[in-house]
Design a protein around this motif. Structure first.
Motif, short mmCIF file in Angstrom:
data_model
loop_
_atom_site.label_atom_id
_atom_site.label_comp_id
_atom_site.label_asym_id
_atom_site.label_seq_id
_atom_site.Cartn_x
_atom_site.Cartn_y
_atom_site.Cartn_z
N PRO A 108 15.44 60.73 3.29
CA PRO A 108 14.98 61.46 2.11
C PRO A 108 16.03 62.46 1.64
N ILE A 109 15.92 62.85 0.38
CA ILE A 109 16.86 63.77 -0.24
C ILE A 109 16.92 65.11 0.50
N GLY A 110 15.75 65.68 0.81
CA GLY A 110 15.71 67.01 1.41
C GLY A 110 16.57 67.18 2.64
N PRO A 111 16.39 66.34 3.67
CA PRO A 111 17.22 66.48 4.87
C PRO A 111 18.70 66.32 4.61
N ALA A 135 18.40 75.29 -3.79
CA ALA A 135 19.62 74.63 -4.29
C ALA A 135 19.27 73.51 -5.27
N LEU A 136 18.23 72.75 -5.00
CA LEU A 136 17.80 71.70 -5.93
C LEU A 136 17.40 72.31 -7.28
N ASP A 140 19.29 72.37 -11.41
CA ASP A 140 18.50 72.00 -12.60
C ASP A 140 17.75 70.69 -12.43
N LEU A 141 17.30 70.42 -11.20
CA LEU A 141 16.46 69.25 -10.96
C LEU A 141 15.00 69.61 -11.18
N PRO A 142 14.26 68.81 -11.92
CA PRO A 142 12.84 69.10 -12.16
C PRO A 142 12.02 68.85 -10.91
N ASP A 143 11.06 69.72 -10.63
CA ASP A 143 10.14 69.55 -9.51
C ASP A 143 10.88 69.34 -8.19
N PRO A 144 11.60 70.35 -7.71
CA PRO A 144 12.35 70.22 -6.46
C PRO A 144 11.51 69.73 -5.28
N GLU A 145 10.24 70.11 -5.23
CA GLU A 145 9.38 69.66 -4.12
C GLU A 145 9.29 68.13 -4.10
N ARG A 146 9.15 67.53 -5.26
CA ARG A 146 9.05 66.07 -5.33
C ARG A 146 10.40 65.42 -5.00
N ILE A 147 11.47 65.96 -5.58
CA ILE A 147 12.82 65.42 -5.31
C ILE A 147 13.12 65.49 -3.81
N TYR A 148 12.71 66.57 -3.19
CA TYR A 148 12.96 66.78 -1.76
C TYR A 148 12.44 65.61 -0.93
N ARG A 149 11.30 65.04 -1.35
CA ARG A 149 10.65 63.97 -0.57
C ARG A 149 11.13 62.57 -0.96
N GLN A 150 11.83 62.45 -2.07
CA GLN A 150 12.23 61.13 -2.55
C GLN A 150 13.47 60.61 -1.83
N TYR A 151 13.77 59.31 -2.09
CA TYR A 151 14.94 58.65 -1.52
C TYR A 151 15.97 58.41 -2.63
N LEU A 155 16.17 57.79 -7.71
CA LEU A 155 16.73 58.71 -8.69
C LEU A 155 17.82 58.05 -9.53
N SER A 156 17.99 58.54 -10.75
CA SER A 156 19.05 58.05 -11.63
C SER A 156 20.41 58.58 -11.15
N GLY A 157 21.48 58.01 -11.74
CA GLY A 157 22.82 58.46 -11.36
C GLY A 157 23.04 59.92 -11.65
N GLY A 158 22.55 60.40 -12.81
CA GLY A 158 22.72 61.81 -13.15
C GLY A 158 21.97 62.72 -12.21
N MET A 159 20.74 62.32 -11.82
CA MET A 159 19.96 63.13 -10.88
C MET A 159 20.60 63.13 -9.50
N LEU A 160 21.15 61.98 -9.09
CA LEU A 160 21.83 61.93 -7.79
C LEU A 160 23.06 62.84 -7.78
N GLN A 161 23.77 62.91 -8.90
CA GLN A 161 24.93 63.81 -8.94
C GLN A 161 24.47 65.26 -8.83
N ARG A 162 23.34 65.59 -9.41
CA ARG A 162 22.78 66.94 -9.26
C ARG A 162 22.39 67.20 -7.81
N VAL A 163 21.86 66.18 -7.13
CA VAL A 163 21.53 66.33 -5.71
C VAL A 163 22.80 66.60 -4.91
N MET A 164 23.89 65.88 -5.22
CA MET A 164 25.15 66.10 -4.52
C MET A 164 25.66 67.52 -4.75
#
Length: 266
Positions: A108-111, A135-136, A140-151, A155-164
């Motif tokens: 998952p993204i969070g770990p 940090a998420l 500028d990622l929407p709903d960091p709690e949800r992103i934290y749990r996703q794989y 996510l789209s390429g732009g969202m993955l770059q924000r995760v990085m």
């Protein structure tokens, strides 16, 4: 203000090449606290080798190094591999151009955002989670709690770059090294990522070294630009001076190669 990064007479030669030419040949540059510096040049100019040398990601068994790289007063070439990992988790954050290949698809993204905190801090599990969510949000990622749990595949390429970017800033480094961070993204998402980097620089005072072949990107983000050609630094000046009156023939060629429409947009 002090210098976050100082490179003196850096030379890098790959051991498995027959050519005598250095991949980086006598490079000198520095970055001040809070500065955004662009390092530009075509493929093979030495800019990415420079970035990998700064981050310690260029295998020492494959290349010969000379000169000096000082990050926040610490000499990189005298560091062990373990010490370099500590620096990457504390002083230096790195963002690459292909986020999907840089992430574990089954975690998952969070770990993954928390990873450097787990390895290089004494924060509790709950504290690491809060820092990752922060940090998420800063990315500028929407709903960091949800992103934290996703794989990553969700996510789209732009969202993955924000995760990085979130993973790179979670430890609040002094310097962010961004190696072609917008190359794989479409124009609208590219503009959003550049705006995000500028915001992080403004709000957190984080210095940024931007590696790019795209002078449009550099002009939008950077205050100063260093131009490399065949391993050598050929120009180092404020970005608007470079565009207004380039001194080196190679710099003039790079500017002339920008499509006319894009030149009017920058």
């Amino acid at each position: 203000m002090g210098k976050v990064l100082t490179i003196k007479d850096l030379r890098v030669h790959f051991k498995d090449t027959a050519a005598d030419r250095f991949a980086v040949d006598g490079l000198n540059l520095s970055i001040e606290e809070g500065e955004i510096l662009g390092l530009v040049g075509e493929s093979g100019s030495g800019k990415t080798v420079t970035a990998m040398s700064v981050s310690g990601l260029l295998p020492r068994e494959k290349a010969e190094f000379s000169g000096s790289i000082s990050l926040d007063g610490r000499e990189i070439f005298s560091c062990t591999d373990r010490e370099m990992l500590e620096i990457l988790g504390d002083k230096l954050g790195v963002v690459f151009q292909e986020p999907m290949t840089s992430m574990d698809p089954v975690m998952p993204i969070g770990p993954q955002v928390e990873e450097c905190l787990k390895n290089h801090s004494r924060l509790s599990r709950g504290e690491r989670r809060l820092r990752a969510l922060e940090a998420l949000g800063q990315a500028d990622l929407p709903d960091p709690e949800r992103i934290y749990r996703q794989y990553p595949h969700e996510l789209s390429g732009g969202m993955l770059q924000r995760v990085m970017i979130a993973a790179a800033i979670v430890s609040r480094p002094r310097l962010l090294l961004a190696d072609e961070p917008t190359t794989a993204l479409d124009v609208s998402v590219q503009a959003e990522i550049l705006a995000l980097l500028k915001k992080l620089n403004r709000e957190q005072g984080m210095a940024i070294l931007l590696i790019s072949h795209d002078l449009n990107v550099v002009r939008r983000l950077c205050s100063r630009v260093c131009v490399m050609q065949r391993g050598k630094l050929v120009e180092d000046r404020p970005v608007e001076e470079i565009f207004r009156q380039p001194r080196h023939p190679y710099t003039r060629q790079l500017i002339a190669a920008i499509p006319g429409r894009d030149r009017r947009l920058v």
